[in-house]
Design an enzyme around this catalytic site. Sequence first.
Site, PDB file in Angstrom:
ATOM      1  N   HIS A 180       0.479  -3.417   5.685  1.00 56.71           N
ATOM      2  CA  HIS A 180       1.694  -2.812   6.248  1.00 56.71           C
ATOM      3  C   HIS A 180       1.537  -2.425   7.717  1.00 56.71           C
ATOM      4  O   HIS A 180       2.514  -2.244   8.426  1.00 56.71           O
ATOM      5  CB  HIS A 180       2.178  -1.628   5.398  1.00 56.71           C
ATOM      6  CG  HIS A 180       1.417  -0.359   5.577  1.00 56.71           C
ATOM      7  ND1 HIS A 180       0.223  -0.114   4.956  1.00 56.71           N
ATOM      8  CD2 HIS A 180       1.675   0.753   6.305  1.00 56.71           C
ATOM      9  CE1 HIS A 180      -0.206   1.080   5.299  1.00 56.71           C
ATOM     10  NE2 HIS A 180       0.648   1.637   6.118  1.00 56.71           N
ATOM     11  N   GLU A 218      -6.104  10.290  10.113  1.00 56.87           N
ATOM     12  CA  GLU A 218      -5.123  10.904   9.213  1.00 56.87           C
ATOM     13  C   GLU A 218      -5.475  12.361   9.016  1.00 56.87           C
ATOM     14  O   GLU A 218      -6.660  12.715   9.021  1.00 56.87           O
ATOM     15  CB  GLU A 218      -5.151  10.207   7.859  1.00 56.87           C
ATOM     16  CG  GLU A 218      -4.774   8.751   7.908  1.00 56.87           C
ATOM     17  CD  GLU A 218      -4.694   8.155   6.512  1.00 56.87           C
ATOM     18  OE1 GLU A 218      -3.607   8.183   5.938  1.00 56.87           O
ATOM     19  OE2 GLU A 218      -5.721   7.689   6.002  1.00 56.87           O
ATOM     20  N   HIS A 242      -6.474  -2.879   7.802  1.00 57.11           N
ATOM     21  CA  HIS A 242      -5.655  -2.403   8.922  1.00 57.11           C
ATOM     22  C   HIS A 242      -6.384  -2.472  10.270  1.00 57.11           C
ATOM     23  O   HIS A 242      -5.859  -2.987  11.248  1.00 57.11           O
ATOM     24  CB  HIS A 242      -5.215  -0.958   8.691  1.00 57.11           C
ATOM     25  CG  HIS A 242      -4.521  -0.733   7.373  1.00 57.11           C
ATOM     26  ND1 HIS A 242      -3.701  -1.668   6.801  1.00 57.11           N
ATOM     27  CD2 HIS A 242      -4.533   0.318   6.518  1.00 57.11           C
ATOM     28  CE1 HIS A 242      -3.224  -1.201   5.655  1.00 57.11           C
ATOM     29  NE2 HIS A 242      -3.720   0.003   5.451  1.00 57.11           N
TER      30      HIS A 242
HETATM   31  C1  BG6 Z   1      -3.079   2.732   3.160  1.00 52.51           C
HETATM   32  C2  BG6 Z   1      -4.352   3.400   2.713  1.00 52.51           C
HETATM   33  O1  BG6 Z   1      -3.241   1.345   3.194  1.00 52.51           O
HETATM   34  O2  BG6 Z   1      -2.744   3.211   4.456  1.00 52.51           O
HETATM   35  C3  BG6 Z   1      -4.205   4.905   2.700  1.00 52.51           C
HETATM   36  O3  BG6 Z   1      -4.687   2.940   1.409  1.00 52.51           O
HETATM   37  C4  BG6 Z   1      -3.708   5.389   4.048  1.00 52.51           C
HETATM   38  O4  BG6 Z   1      -5.420   5.544   2.360  1.00 52.51           O
HETATM   39  C5  BG6 Z   1      -2.496   4.594   4.511  1.00 52.51           C
HETATM   40  O5  BG6 Z   1      -3.380   6.752   3.921  1.00 52.51           O
HETATM   41  C6  BG6 Z   1      -2.125   4.949   5.936  1.00 52.51           C
HETATM   42  O6  BG6 Z   1      -0.906   4.363   6.270  1.00 52.51           O
HETATM   43  P1  BG6 Z   1       0.038   4.988   7.395  1.00 52.51           P
HETATM   44  O7  BG6 Z   1       1.134   3.997   7.524  1.00 52.51           O
HETATM   45  O8  BG6 Z   1       0.473   6.319   6.888  1.00 52.51           O
HETATM   46  O9  BG6 Z   1      -0.813   5.103   8.628  1.00 52.51           O
END
Ligand code: BG6
Length: 490
Positions: A180, A218, A242
């Site tokens: 994503h 995070e 990611h």
């Molecule tokens: C997910 C992870 O793919 O991405 C999570 O499994 C993480 O652990 C998340 O919290 C973070 O996504 P975003 O879009 O909130 O940065």
Amino acid sequence: MSSQIIPVEAFDYVVFGATGDLAERKLLPALYHRQLAGQLTEPTRIIGASRTPMTDEEFRDFARKALKEFLKKDEWDDGQINTFAGRLHYVAVDAKDDKGWDELKKLLDTGKDLVRAFYLAVSPSIFGDIAEKIRDHKLITKSTRIVVEKPIGRDLASAQTLNDTIGKVFKEEQIFRIDHYLGKETVQNLMALRFANALYEPLWNSAHIDHVQITVAESVGLEGRVSYYDKAGALRDMVQNHILQLLCLVAMEPPASMEAEAVRDEKLKVLRSLKPIVDGDVEKLTVRGQYRAGASAGGPVSGYLEELGSPSDTETFVAIKAEINNWRWAGVPFYLRTGKRLASRMSEIVVSFKPIPHSIFDEAAGRVVANQLVIRLQPDEGVRQWLMIKDPGPGGMRLRHVSLDMSFAQAFDVRNPDAYERLLMDVIRSNQTLFMRRDEVEAAWKWIDPILKGWEETGQKTQGYTSGTWGPSQAIALIERDGRTWHEND
Ligand code: BG6
């Protein structure tokens, strides 16, 4: 030019795991937003499929509750919600036996000519079972695609097995592996910045760039995903997908076009050029951390082990000094870091240019700081180019470090769509540019595997860090050893 909504063909989205966390938080709100934007055409349907028995009405109630919780107040519109609920259907199916599949087929047959997408928001352990049931019950039409969520494996071998299993039923052009991060607005902006401007490309190499930092920080902790996370850890959860995808977009050669294969070919070359981190280098070039009790968002929070309730050495933080063995990037370190319960939620890419070769200014002018380009993914998406200027006013030549700042929220009065909104629609449009190809996923694991192996063999332990800080001191040492520092919030 303002943003444009191009309606997509009518579709049936079948969501396996429809009552799970991802559907609730992301998929249903994303599809609702696309309806709100006027992108859905009739007779689009969303079909929930899970083991739990439920009627259509019960599923609609479930969706209403999810939307109430995850939409902003002003995004709720009674009329739109009712139309959306009307699109929802539910079939209880079992991945392991034939229960419910005939019913699903009957329902899908009423929309034979629609684009059909199967979204597997379930544990990868049943990807294979579901794919086979889809095939055996003859649910695959000419315009069928399958979407799979990570984790795609937990190492190279298991990723290959998983890819083989899905690949037996679906062709590569039907398989959409979601990361994503690739759907985030600023991540795509990275491509615009690099390839729609003549300015950066001549400087985008080891002659002019000193190093690159990629941080995905995070502030949240486990968020209830205890059993998944403890088996994964930050390296598998964030870096393998990611962060390496971000690194690819920064480092890849200009693709010939935005066609999926052109972009994915270039990303693959980067992944294959990553210098392997093996043996004794693992301890030197990587840091593992685990959060302890501390404070987050102003309140006290417990440590990872207390949240987990059992002993564990799973890393919730990782920092890596990576290098890319190719002409463009030889000798330019890419410092990567990610972690949970860090000081703030902040993701950014920092490109640090080399210092000027010679200063013509005397000491009184102050220090000349090297240029930096900061691409902020979240929060407050935007781009900041740091430059030196003359301090305005009299008093001789004094230099000042300032930024040309573009916050997208301030510059444009448009809603920033969630990454899933774009990606879900790209599946319907059959555009794979922002999805990972099989060989990319496997090349990423090929680089990750020796790090996992090194940790295991050398028994490299996690270093504790207090929640609400920037991770263990070893991560700071990792970059400071090279005479550099992590970019601080500004
Ligand atoms: C997910 C992870 O793919 O991405 C999570 O499994 C993480 O652990 C998340 O919290 C973070 O996504 P975003 O879009 O909130 O940065």
